[in-house]
Motif scaffolding. Sequence first.
Motif, PDB file in Angstrom:
ATOM      1  N   THR A   1       0.821  -1.218   0.000  1.00 44.33           N
ATOM      2  CA  THR A   1       0.000   0.000   0.000  1.00 44.33           C
ATOM      3  C   THR A   1       0.854   1.268   0.000  1.00 44.33           C
ATOM      4  N   LYS A   2       2.107   1.171   0.456  1.00 45.97           N
ATOM      5  CA  LYS A   2       2.957   2.359   0.445  1.00 45.97           C
ATOM      6  C   LYS A   2       4.419   1.961   0.268  1.00 45.97           C
ATOM      7  N   GLY A   3       5.216   2.946  -0.068  1.00 46.15           N
ATOM      8  CA  GLY A   3       6.623   2.619  -0.289  1.00 46.15           C
ATOM      9  C   GLY A   3       7.509   3.854  -0.233  1.00 46.15           C
ATOM     10  N   THR A   4       8.792   3.631  -0.265  1.00 45.43           N
ATOM     11  CA  THR A   4       9.767   4.730  -0.288  1.00 45.43           C
ATOM     12  C   THR A   4      10.825   4.438  -1.345  1.00 45.43           C
ATOM     13  N   ARG A   5      11.396   5.487  -1.857  1.00 45.51           N
ATOM     14  CA  ARG A   5      12.565   5.360  -2.742  1.00 45.51           C
ATOM     15  C   ARG A   5      13.736   6.038  -2.035  1.00 45.51           C
ATOM     16  N   GLN A   6      14.796   5.279  -1.855  1.00 42.29           N
ATOM     17  CA  GLN A   6      15.961   5.828  -1.157  1.00 42.29           C
ATOM     18  C   GLN A   6      17.205   5.711  -2.022  1.00 42.29           C
ATOM     19  N   ARG A   7      18.127   6.606  -1.775  1.00 41.10           N
ATOM     20  CA  ARG A   7      19.440   6.397  -2.387  1.00 41.10           C
ATOM     21  C   ARG A   7      20.478   6.301  -1.273  1.00 41.10           C
ATOM     22  N   ALA A   8      21.498   5.494  -1.526  1.00 39.06           N
ATOM     23  CA  ALA A   8      22.534   5.283  -0.513  1.00 39.06           C
ATOM     24  C   ALA A   8      23.884   5.237  -1.223  1.00 39.06           C
ATOM     25  N   TRP A   9      24.911   5.633  -0.501  1.00 40.22           N
ATOM     26  CA  TRP A   9      26.255   5.623  -1.086  1.00 40.22           C
ATOM     27  C   TRP A   9      26.595   4.246  -1.646  1.00 40.22           C
ATOM     28  N   ASP A  10      27.273   4.251  -2.765  1.00 45.18           N
ATOM     29  CA  ASP A  10      27.804   3.021  -3.340  1.00 45.18           C
ATOM     30  C   ASP A  10      29.297   3.275  -3.580  1.00 45.18           C
ATOM     31  N   GLY A  11      30.024   2.292  -4.043  1.00 55.99           N
ATOM     32  CA  GLY A  11      31.456   2.504  -4.257  1.00 55.99           C
ATOM     33  C   GLY A  11      31.974   1.601  -5.369  1.00 55.99           C
ATOM     34  N   CYS A  12      32.783   2.179  -6.243  1.00 57.21           N
ATOM     35  CA  CYS A  12      33.212   1.435  -7.436  1.00 57.21           C
ATOM     36  C   CYS A  12      34.196   0.308  -7.123  1.00 57.21           C
ATOM     37  N   LEU A  13      34.716   0.270  -5.871  1.00 58.56           N
ATOM     38  CA  LEU A  13      35.630  -0.823  -5.527  1.00 58.56           C
ATOM     39  C   LEU A  13      34.862  -2.045  -5.038  1.00 58.56           C
TER      40      LEU A  13
ATOM     41  N   ASP B   1      32.516  -5.249  -4.847  1.00 61.88           N
ATOM     42  CA  ASP B   1      32.116  -6.323  -5.758  1.00 61.88           C
ATOM     43  C   ASP B   1      30.618  -6.127  -6.057  1.00 61.88           C
ATOM     44  N   GLY B   2      30.240  -6.251  -7.293  1.00 66.24           N
ATOM     45  CA  GLY B   2      28.821  -6.120  -7.640  1.00 66.24           C
ATOM     46  C   GLY B   2      28.418  -4.712  -8.025  1.00 66.24           C
ATOM     47  N   PHE B   3      29.331  -3.739  -7.909  1.00 60.69           N
ATOM     48  CA  PHE B   3      29.009  -2.341  -8.231  1.00 60.69           C
ATOM     49  C   PHE B   3      28.506  -2.201  -9.671  1.00 60.69           C
ATOM     50  N   THR B   4      29.081  -2.998 -10.559  1.00 59.15           N
ATOM     51  CA  THR B   4      28.711  -2.843 -11.973  1.00 59.15           C
ATOM     52  C   THR B   4      27.756  -3.940 -12.449  1.00 59.15           C
ATOM     53  N   LYS B   5      27.148  -4.647 -11.501  1.00 63.27           N
ATOM     54  CA  LYS B   5      26.251  -5.726 -11.928  1.00 63.27           C
ATOM     55  C   LYS B   5      24.957  -5.134 -12.494  1.00 63.27           C
ATOM     56  N   VAL B   6      24.566  -5.624 -13.659  1.00 59.58           N
ATOM     57  CA  VAL B   6      23.336  -5.137 -14.288  1.00 59.58           C
ATOM     58  C   VAL B   6      22.420  -6.333 -14.560  1.00 59.58           C
ATOM     59  N   ALA B   7      21.274  -6.053 -15.140  1.00 55.52           N
ATOM     60  CA  ALA B   7      20.291  -7.105 -15.408  1.00 55.52           C
ATOM     61  C   ALA B   7      20.925  -8.256 -16.174  1.00 55.52           C
ATOM     62  N   GLY B   8      20.461  -9.468 -15.878  1.00 53.65           N
ATOM     63  CA  GLY B   8      20.997 -10.638 -16.576  1.00 53.65           C
ATOM     64  C   GLY B   8      22.299 -11.115 -15.958  1.00 53.65           C
ATOM     65  N   GLU B   9      22.599 -10.592 -14.724  1.00 55.51           N
ATOM     66  CA  GLU B   9      23.819 -10.984 -14.009  1.00 55.51           C
ATOM     67  C   GLU B   9      25.099 -10.582 -14.741  1.00 55.51           C
ATOM     68  N   HIS B  10      25.006  -9.641 -15.676  1.00 56.95           N
ATOM     69  CA  HIS B  10      26.222  -9.185 -16.352  1.00 56.95           C
ATOM     70  C   HIS B  10      26.975  -8.232 -15.419  1.00 56.95           C
ATOM     71  N   GLU B  11      28.284  -8.383 -15.411  1.00 57.76           N
ATOM     72  CA  GLU B  11      29.094  -7.512 -14.549  1.00 57.76           C
ATOM     73  C   GLU B  11      30.321  -7.105 -15.343  1.00 57.76           C
ATOM     74  N   PHE B  12      30.401  -5.816 -15.670  1.00 52.88           N
ATOM     75  CA  PHE B  12      31.456  -5.426 -16.605  1.00 52.88           C
ATOM     76  C   PHE B  12      32.744  -4.942 -15.945  1.00 52.88           C
ATOM     77  N   ARG B  13      32.823  -4.931 -14.612  1.00 54.80           N
ATOM     78  CA  ARG B  13      34.125  -4.741 -13.948  1.00 54.80           C
ATOM     79  C   ARG B  13      34.214  -5.747 -12.812  1.00 54.80           C
ATOM     80  N   LYS B  14      34.142  -7.005 -13.184  1.00 53.83           N
ATOM     81  CA  LYS B  14      34.101  -8.066 -12.177  1.00 53.83           C
ATOM     82  C   LYS B  14      35.459  -8.250 -11.507  1.00 53.83           C
ATOM     83  N   LYS B  15      36.536  -8.071 -12.299  1.00 52.20           N
ATOM     84  CA  LYS B  15      37.879  -8.298 -11.738  1.00 52.20           C
ATOM     85  C   LYS B  15      38.263  -7.143 -10.811  1.00 52.20           C
ATOM     86  N   ARG B  16      38.899  -7.518  -9.684  1.00 58.68           N
ATOM     87  CA  ARG B  16      39.329  -6.510  -8.719  1.00 58.68           C
ATOM     88  C   ARG B  16      40.246  -5.465  -9.357  1.00 58.68           C
TER      89      ARG B  16
END
Length: 347
Positions: free
Chosen positions: A261-273, A275-290
Amino acid sequence: MTIKKISKDAFGKFVDGLIKQQKVMGPCAKGDRFEFEQLDSSSQLRLDYDVTLRPPNRKYFLPPVETLLTCEVGGGYQSVYDDTEFVLLGIHPYDLAALNQMDQIFSRDNYDTHYMKRRLAATIIACDVVTPSKDVFAASMGTATAEAGFDVLLTDIGDSYLMETGSPKGEKLIEKAQGAVDAAAGDLEKRKNIWKENQGRLSKHKLNCSSSYLPKLLEKAYSHPVWEEKAKTCFSCGSCNQVCPTCYCFNVQDDVSWDFTKGTRQRAWDGCLLDGFTKVAGEHEFRKKREDRFRHRLYRKGKYVPEKLGTKTPACVGCGRCVSACLPDIANPVNIYNRLIDDLGLE
Ligand code: SF4
Ligand code: SF4
């Protein structure tokens, strides 16, 4: 532009007066470290701090977690804004440079109303560094002193502060400073010497090229072995991102109540280092390597952001926070850029 001199005692009274009128955030002691907090009294203010744990620009203008909107079945959605007026007092020149850079990022292509409402409600009183931190290298990044981007700039000249205004907002603010007098030539000379000294004192690590050369250096460093070498000991903890005043990546998440019946949209800090920062739909991850993530951070600071903004100033302001925060001691941008200079030369 006005430059006034005010005794430290009168300055304390000026700050106490401001606190009665609006929120004032300033550097306070936290054990043997420092952090920006809301002040209850000028006696809490520590303008002699070295560096704060978190960068004040991110803490107050892009908070770690923020609600962007709320929604309700039958009630539509409401954007959530915070435009409470406040004074940010005591921000160092390197963090001020990061703030000015972030203002450009959030006001240019996609005007970010949430960020900008907070920003426009703030009055910025910057402060020249009194105590350099152990890892600061602002001098190499051209951010040891500030010429613009503040409403007021404070400089501790011993028994008094000099207050220079940089905007009409600043002019209006210092009208409230009882006991302030026009700065004399001798006072300005003292300040000039402090600025000169700070170029030497804020230089705990030294970049062996002009910071404006970094985009060119990085153009030829994409396949350099340093990325893999350093990333071998990287924990992907993201601490270097979290403490950085120029990192601004965030994740957006919608949460709905159990009965939808109700909801919120939040944003929170993320970080490019992370793991998973670049994961997109379909489990593709274009900067998987450390090593790819490790390299990206250094490219973003030295090349991508300056090129995006069309500026010679890098997106590393030399605060040194990442140097202190990284347990395996691999995050220092100067060490990496200098290694590239050693191996690849300056032309
Ligand atoms: S470089 Fe250091 S601080 Fe950054 S993610 Fe790796 S280990 Fe953590
Ligand atoms: S990269 Fe490190 S030194 Fe540079 S601004 Fe970010 S935290 Fe500070």
